[in-house]
Design a protein around this motif. Structure first.
Motif, mmCIF file in Angstrom:
data_model
loop_
_atom_site.group_PDB
_atom_site.id
_atom_site.type_symbol
_atom_site.label_atom_id
_atom_site.label_comp_id
_atom_site.label_asym_id
_atom_site.label_seq_id
_atom_site.Cartn_x
_atom_site.Cartn_y
_atom_site.Cartn_z
ATOM 1 N N VAL A 175 0.821 -1.199 0.000
ATOM 2 C CA VAL A 175 0.000 0.000 0.000
ATOM 3 C C VAL A 175 0.861 1.258 0.000
ATOM 4 N N LEU A 176 1.987 1.209 0.711
ATOM 5 C CA LEU A 176 2.797 2.407 0.919
ATOM 6 C C LEU A 176 3.906 2.609 -0.120
ATOM 7 N N MET A 177 4.254 1.564 -0.882
ATOM 8 C CA MET A 177 5.341 1.684 -1.863
ATOM 9 C C MET A 177 5.167 2.846 -2.843
ATOM 10 N N PRO A 178 3.964 3.040 -3.424
ATOM 11 C CA PRO A 178 3.818 4.123 -4.406
ATOM 12 C C PRO A 178 4.118 5.504 -3.841
ATOM 13 N N ILE A 179 3.921 5.685 -2.520
ATOM 14 C CA ILE A 179 4.182 6.996 -1.918
ATOM 15 C C ILE A 179 5.652 7.350 -2.058
ATOM 16 N N VAL A 180 6.517 6.427 -1.711
ATOM 17 C CA VAL A 180 7.965 6.678 -1.748
ATOM 18 C C VAL A 180 8.420 6.921 -3.180
ATOM 19 N N ALA A 181 7.960 6.076 -4.116
ATOM 20 C CA ALA A 181 8.400 6.190 -5.509
ATOM 21 C C ALA A 181 7.900 7.483 -6.159
ATOM 22 N N SER A 182 6.615 7.808 -5.960
ATOM 23 C CA SER A 182 6.046 8.982 -6.628
ATOM 24 C C SER A 182 6.626 10.278 -6.069
ATOM 25 N N MET A 183 6.853 10.350 -4.751
ATOM 26 C CA MET A 183 7.442 11.553 -4.175
ATOM 27 C C MET A 183 8.863 11.768 -4.695
ATOM 28 N N GLY A 184 9.617 10.675 -4.794
ATOM 29 C CA GLY A 184 10.968 10.781 -5.351
ATOM 30 C C GLY A 184 10.937 11.210 -6.798
ATOM 31 N N GLY A 185 9.995 10.639 -7.581
ATOM 32 C CA GLY A 185 9.891 11.010 -8.984
ATOM 33 C C GLY A 185 9.534 12.463 -9.183
ATOM 34 N N ASN A 186 8.588 12.972 -8.397
ATOM 35 C CA ASN A 186 8.185 14.367 -8.519
ATOM 36 C C ASN A 186 9.300 15.320 -8.122
ATOM 37 N N ALA A 187 9.979 15.003 -7.021
ATOM 38 C CA ALA A 187 11.088 15.856 -6.584
ATOM 39 C C ALA A 187 12.217 15.840 -7.609
ATOM 40 N N GLY A 188 12.503 14.664 -8.168
ATOM 41 C CA GLY A 188 13.555 14.565 -9.173
ATOM 42 C C GLY A 188 13.206 15.338 -10.427
ATOM 43 N N THR A 189 11.931 15.314 -10.832
ATOM 44 C CA THR A 189 11.502 16.048 -12.019
ATOM 45 C C THR A 189 11.672 17.543 -11.825
ATOM 46 N N THR A 212 13.585 5.835 -13.512
ATOM 47 C CA THR A 212 14.104 4.508 -13.148
ATOM 48 C C THR A 212 14.903 4.575 -11.857
ATOM 49 N N VAL A 213 15.786 5.582 -11.747
ATOM 50 C CA VAL A 213 16.635 5.711 -10.556
ATOM 51 C C VAL A 213 15.785 5.925 -9.310
ATOM 52 N N THR A 214 14.809 6.843 -9.380
ATOM 53 C CA THR A 214 14.005 7.125 -8.182
ATOM 54 C C THR A 214 13.103 5.948 -7.819
ATOM 55 N N ASP A 215 12.592 5.225 -8.827
ATOM 56 C CA ASP A 215 11.770 4.050 -8.532
ATOM 57 C C ASP A 215 12.600 2.956 -7.880
ATOM 58 N N VAL A 216 13.739 2.643 -8.486
ATOM 59 C CA VAL A 216 14.592 1.564 -7.964
ATOM 60 C C VAL A 216 15.084 1.897 -6.557
ATOM 61 N N CYS A 217 15.588 3.120 -6.377
ATOM 62 C CA CYS A 217 16.104 3.502 -5.062
ATOM 63 C C CYS A 217 14.976 3.585 -4.034
ATOM 64 N N GLY A 218 13.802 4.074 -4.458
ATOM 65 C CA GLY A 218 12.687 4.164 -3.529
ATOM 66 C C GLY A 218 12.205 2.801 -3.075
ATOM 67 N N PHE A 219 12.014 1.878 -4.029
ATOM 68 C CA PHE A 219 11.567 0.537 -3.673
ATOM 69 C C PHE A 219 12.627 -0.196 -2.847
ATOM 70 N N MET A 220 13.883 -0.076 -3.279
ATOM 71 C CA MET A 220 14.966 -0.773 -2.583
ATOM 72 C C MET A 220 15.119 -0.248 -1.161
ATOM 73 N N GLY A 221 15.067 1.073 -1.030
ATOM 74 C CA GLY A 221 15.231 1.649 0.302
ATOM 75 C C GLY A 221 14.092 1.284 1.237
ATOM 76 N N PHE A 222 12.863 1.417 0.756
ATOM 77 C CA PHE A 222 11.713 1.164 1.607
ATOM 78 C C PHE A 222 11.576 -0.316 1.946
#
Length: 457
Positions: A326-340, A438-448
């Motif tokens: 449930v919580l994985m998309p939060i980490v990935a999407s926030m990282g993606g938006n900040a990176g953009t 790709t970087v923010t998704d991989v790092c977000g999923f891996m970290g969380f």
């Protein structure tokens, strides 16, 4: 039925739906007199907008219906896809007659994408001097100053007086419609300097041109890229600039009018490229748009598979604690938006040359620090929210830590990826978005998921 004059008064001065309906009705009825009277007051740019709004199969019919009342300047105002649609259906003789009334820069814009046979046919319909000028321009690389420059300019010898120059300007039949300065040349037609029109009018008739010229002229080589030209105009607040050939002879002039078009074109290209649609256009066919977008969507699919494979590594952990899914998309999407956000600022700074090798690391550090501070605020809020939601403060701490980590990664790579592409001489706007995601998704999923597996499970 309302008269044509009444119809004009009922509509806005801009090209709107009501006006389009009236024009389409006249076109369908074959009432060419009414059509010409309706569109006669339009500026060339507004006429181009009107043609773009017409269905593809009606554009050439519209132009042909206007006949001799069609303003050739409209061709230079059309978007590339619409222009190609119109000129492809115009007879070469009519196109040559229109092109002959355009300045060299606009003529090149109209002809550069024609197939070779039709281009030669059109060129054959031009006067000898016009044909030579257009062929010389087409011989220069695309997006170069040679393609951009105008041949219509004013150049005088350095030994002329102000009085001789003014008398010459008054007597010339081929004087450019608009010009900002006079170029002073030596006997070999090498540029010596420039005299602004204001300076010319303030000087006495007996003053020599060489005594009032400005030597610090930012002349541009014919092979200079148009982005470099735009930068020089912006950097030095130029209204016009001379263009010289390989031997330093005066070849043409670029004015602010052309540069505004370049700046708009380059900005549009960068904006579209950030979305992976560098060749997309509202006036292109669906097949053309598909071909332009599909390659980057395929690349994005491959990178998404990479992100999914990271999730697959933690399949058992997710099975044990469904909250992780449930919580994985939060980490990935926030990282993606900040990176953009960081990537967009970086790409724009690179394009405007505000970001160079001398200040690159300072900008990278600033972006990481900004994302770190944002991360602290967002991590505190998200961690508290998750703790209350799932009644698990350890899980809240995990998502807070992962979010903070991913935002720092986003800030770092949002700057480094465009810088890296620039260093490799690849347009940063074209591919940065796919790789950053790709970087923010991989790092977000891996970290969380990694922290959750280590701390909670």
């Amino acid at each position: 039925m309302a008269t044509i004059r009444d119809e004009r008064e009922l509509i806005a001065p801009t090209v709107d739906r009501a006006f389009l309906d009236i024009v389409t009705e006249a076109l369908d009825d074959g009432d060419h007199d009414r059509l010409r009277e309706l569109v006669e007051p339009l500026h060339a740019a507004d006429m181009a907008d009107l043609i773009a709004l017409l269905p593809s199969d009606e554009r050439a019919v519209f132009v042909q219906a206007l006949g001799g009342d069609f303003d050739p300047e409209v061709l230079a105002e059309l978007d590339e896809a619409v222009r190609d649609d119109v000129v492809d259906h115009l007879p070469a003789r009519d196109l040559a007659a229109a092109v002959s009334q355009l300045e060299t820069y606009d003529a090149v814009y109209v002809l550069e994408d024609l197939d070779e046979d039709k281009r030669q046919e059109v060129l054959g319909g031009l006067r000898a001097e016009e044909r030579v000028a257009v062929e010389e321009a087409l011989a220069y690389p695309e997006d170069s100053a040679g393609r951009l420059m105008r041949r219509e300019l004013v150049a005088v010898p350095q030994f002329w007086t102000v009085g001789q120059t003014i008398d010459s300007l008054r007597s010339r039949d081929d004087l450019p419609d608009e010009f900002h300065e006079i170029f002073v040349v030596d006997p070999r037609y090498h540029l010596v300097g420039t005299v602004a029109l204001g300076q010319l009018l303030r000087s006495g008739r007996d003053v020599l041109m060489q005594d009032i010229l400005e030597e610090d002229q930012r002349n541009i080589k014919v092979t200079t890229d148009q982005e470099e030209v735009a930068y020089l105009f912006k950097q030095y607040n130029l209204m016009s600039a001379a263009v010289t050939d390989g031997e330093g002879r005066l070849a043409g002039v670029i004015t602010i009018d052309e540069v505004v078009d370049v700046i708009t074109e380059e900005a549009d290209e960068d904006m579209l490229a950030l979305g992976g649609v560098s060749d997309g256009d509202v006036n292109e066919s669906a097949l053309t748009v598909t071909r332009a977008r599909l390659p980057w969507l395929m690349v994005n699919l491959l990178t998404a598979v990479l992100s999914a494979s990271v999730i697959g590594l933690f399949e058992k952990s997710i099975e044990k604690l469904v909250a992780l899914a449930v919580l994985m998309p939060i980490v990935a999407s926030m990282g993606g938006n900040a990176g953009t956000q960081t990537m967009t600022v970086t790409v724009r700074a690179l394009a405007s040359r505000d970001l160079t090798a001398s200040n690159a690391w300072r900008v990278v550090r600033k972006e990481v620090l900004a994302n770190l501070m944002n991360g602290v605020v967002l991590a505190t809020f998200s961690g508290s929210f998750v703790g209350f939601w799932f009644r698990d403060w350890v899980l809240g701490a995990v998502i807070a830590s992962a979010l903070l980590f991913n935002l720092c990664v986003a800030g770092l790579f949002g700057a480094l990826i465009p810088l890296g592409f620039k260093r490799l001489n690849i347009d940063p706007a074209v591919a940065s978005g796919v790789f950053l995601t790709t970087v923010t998704d991989v790092c977000g999923f891996m970290g969380f998921l990694g922290l959750a597996a280590w701390i909670i499970l």
